[in-house]
Design a protein around this motif. Structure first.
Motif: not given
Ligand code: WTA
Length: 640
Positions: A102-131
């Motif tokens: 459920x959390x992955x699907x919701x998060x994925x929809x947030x990315x989509x809502x910001x226009x992020x789609x297949x093939x786009x590159x996303x940089x992750x700079x996060x601590x070791x949290x579940x997110x």
């Protein structure tokens, strides 16, 4: 469900069938996953270009295999992630497979809502949290390419990686906690983004609650965005060779390169290697102490365990906070069955014996693993006896960012163990040793470690620069992938990894190119020239010794001045790369040993830094052999 070799006989048989027909073997392994479309070709390869394609024609989604499949099989209420926070007073957070889905699907929809789609590159700079795990999977859900950047890298390094990948979105948090310390992550990202015009969204996880600067054009709080999206997000069908992720790693030259892994082959190998190396059984609790910012976290915290429906522990903290007993407390509390860590941590905790390891109930442990650098015999023995109680299988797992998964290792208790030896290749993997001329060495031998046949999770390219990939990995020895490591094979065929044979240093299991650190030091205005080498360190494995020639008149005349300049140079490395690359020793020297053609003789510098200046060998080719005396005299203060 997984392809599990559950006895020494099964392992021997798999080895045999892979040797006879490796494509049939891998097709068999791949048959244990869910594909949306079958492949028409198992493997299409040649190591000249190089061209490596696995399971061509097939379609799949990684997260359908990590999540939906387990939920559909009725395992939705099984724990997927056990999150252990930095502060031991805070409770462990359990996330089931259904919740994670459920959390992955919701998060994925947030990315989509910001226009992020297949093939786009996303940089992750996060601590070791579940997110962080959720964000990785959310990218995979919609076919966006994740590039996780370890949150210890500087703004400069983050900006370099964002620019190289042309990322459109970055995901970070307000801040992070590491032991007793904290770090304002969002502020680091703000600094990096000043130079990253391709980024249109900075998605921010609220974690520490600290104040942050806000740029309304691009900054978005994750918790606010999540309220506006649905929990329904079907998995994007991906071609087997579509990109899954980019992960930057250091080599002997130039800036870190983006190692590219693709969907189908990586999935097949991450799941296969996890199941077999750790011999995971349903209900077990598995803990890998790495950070998801490194390949070990990608393959053996997130993808490998989840592909197998396992319970994977994510730890936010550090081994020594609030005390050096923390690992063993967590192992006891969560009844960890498989524990996977790095030799540097083992050596550091070994130095605290017996107060901290004793008195904890570690009896649930079945398999203990080591990764990232050679494990010395003393550390191996302590790990085996004090932590494994003399009864656990100890797997010393050799692999690399480029290999995507473990290539040489024991398989749980089904393989013989020998201290400091990684052992045999996994079935399906074909390592060879070659000499300097590229001749294959047979039997008991020592040489350069190469792999002469493809495996599903091998590097496909270096992002944006295929020629670099060819040059670094496929040009040294014709028709072979060259690892950059030296290795020895004993009479029984077991491998012992000696270490890097190129200009790469491995500090506490972290890879750096010496040239990369030299560039950072050279950027200090007082520095004329420098040379960086690795020397043996009792805890870190290797540490960095920098020999620095200052510009005329730049050498301070007082002790305090020298200390201050050393500190400034350290800060420069911190700014350019990150604190993890900061040299342990900075030696100001009037000269460096160079050949007549102007090449620095690093061999001499390595010997001096290791305190072996009586074994320098031939120095007659040096332009000025007397320079060596100055270098030795200058090193004395570090070797006392
Ligand atoms: C070293 C980490 C000895 C090796 C997974 C390799 C090891 C480099 C071992 C890759 C091991 C990794 N024994 N050396 N068990 N595991 N190495 O890309 O030199 O961060 O080339 O991947 O670490 O580092 P990387």
């Amino acid at each position: 469900m997984p392809f599990l070799l559950d006895s020494p006989e099964a392992v021997a048989q798999a080895r045999q069938s892979a040797a006879v027909d490796f494509e049939a073997f891998w097709a068999d392994v791949a048959g244990h996953y869910e594909w949306m479309n079958p492949w028409h070709t198992v493997c299409d390869w040649e190591f000249e270009t190089p061209r490596v394609r696995w399971f061509d024609g097939a379609k799949l989604n990684m997260t359908a295999n990590c999540l939906d499949r387990h939920v559909a099989a009725g395992h939705g209420d099984r724990n997927a992630i056990l999150w252990e926070p930095n502060d031991p007073a805070d409770d462990t957070v359990a996330i089931t497979y259904a919740e994670l889905h459920g959390r992955v699907c919701r998060f994925a929809n947030v990315l989509k809502s910001r226009g992020v789609g297949k093939g786009d590159r996303v940089a992750l700079y996060l601590p070791m949290v579940p997110e962080l795990a959720v964000a990785v999977l959310a990218c995979a859900r919609i076919g966006a390419v994740h590039s996780v950047v370890f949150a210890g890298f500087s703004a400069r390094s983050l900006a370099d990686r964002i620019q190289d990948a042309g990322a459109v979105c970055v995901i970070t948090s307000d801040g992070m906690k590491r032991g007793a310390k904290g770090l304002a992550l969002k502020a680091v990202v703000d600094e990096a983004l000043a130079e990253c015009p391709t980024i249109t969204t900075n998605l921010v996880v609220r974690h520490t609650g600290e104040d942050v600067q806000w740029n309304t054009d691009r900054d978005v709080w994750l918790h606010e965005a999540l309220t506006a999206v649905s929990g329904d997000c079907p998995p994007e069908p991906m071609d087997s060779e579509d990109l899954l992720f980019i992960l930057y790693t250091s080599g002997s030259t130039g800036k870190p390169k983006g190692v590219v892994h693709t969907c189908g082959g990586y999935m097949v190998y991450a799941g296969y290697s996890f199941a077999n190396v750790f011999q995971y059984q349903p209900g077990d609790v598995y803990w890998c102490t790495a950070d998801i910012g490194w390949i070990t976290g990608h393959s053996y915290i997130v993808y490998g365990p989840l592909l197998n429906g396992a319970t994977t522990v994510m730890f936010e903290g550090v081994p020594t906070y609030p005390s050096p007993g923390r690992f063993w407390e967590v192992c006891e509390k969560l009844k960890v069955n498989q524990f996977y860590t790095a030799p540097t941590a083992i050596r550091a905790l070994m130095a605290c014996e017996p107060r901290f390891a004793k008195g904890h109930d570690l009896s649930a442990l079945k398999v203990i693993g080591s990764v990232g650098e050679p494990i010395n015999e003393e550390a191996w023995q302590w790990y085996h006896d004090a932590i494994g109680g003399g009864e656990c299988a100890l797997v010393d797992t050799w692999w690399q960012t480029e290999t995507g998964g473990i290539l040489i290792s024991g398989l749980g208790a089904h393989s013989p163990m020998k201290p400091a030896h990684a052992g045999y290749p996994l079935p399906g993997i074909s390592p060879v040793l070659v000499d300097g001329d590229g001749n294959t060495l047979e039997g008991e031998a020592e040489g350069y470690l190469c792999i002469d046949r493809p495996w599903p999770s091998m590097i496909r390219t270096t992002y944006g620069d295929h020629e670099r990939c060819r040059n670094v990995y496929f040009s040294a020895f014709k028709g072979k992938y060259f690892t950059g490591d030296g290795a020895r094979r004993d009479a029984d065929g077991m491998f012992r990894i000696i270490g890097r044979v190129d200009d790469v240093v491995n500090v506490s299991g972290h890879r750096f190119g010496t040239a990369e650190i030299e560039d950072a030091i050279d950027s200090h205005p007082a520095v004329a020239e420098c040379a960086v080498i690795g020397y043996p360190h009792p805890i870190k494995g290797q540490a960095v010794h920098a020999y620095v020639i200052l510009k005329d008149g730049a050498l301070p005349s007082t002790e305090e001045g020298i200390t201050a300049l050393r500190k400034e140079i350290g800060v420069q490395v911190n700014t350019e790369i990150g604190n993890i690359a900061r040299p342990d020793r900075i030696q100001f020297t009037p000269g460096l040993p160079k050949t007549r053609s102007g090449k620095i003789m690093r061999r001499i510098l390595r010997k001096v830094a290791s305190g072996e200046h009586d074994q320098l060998g031939d120095t007659s080719t040096l332009l000025d052999p007397t320079v060596v005396d100055g270098v030795i005299a200058g090193a004395a203060e570090f070797l006392a």
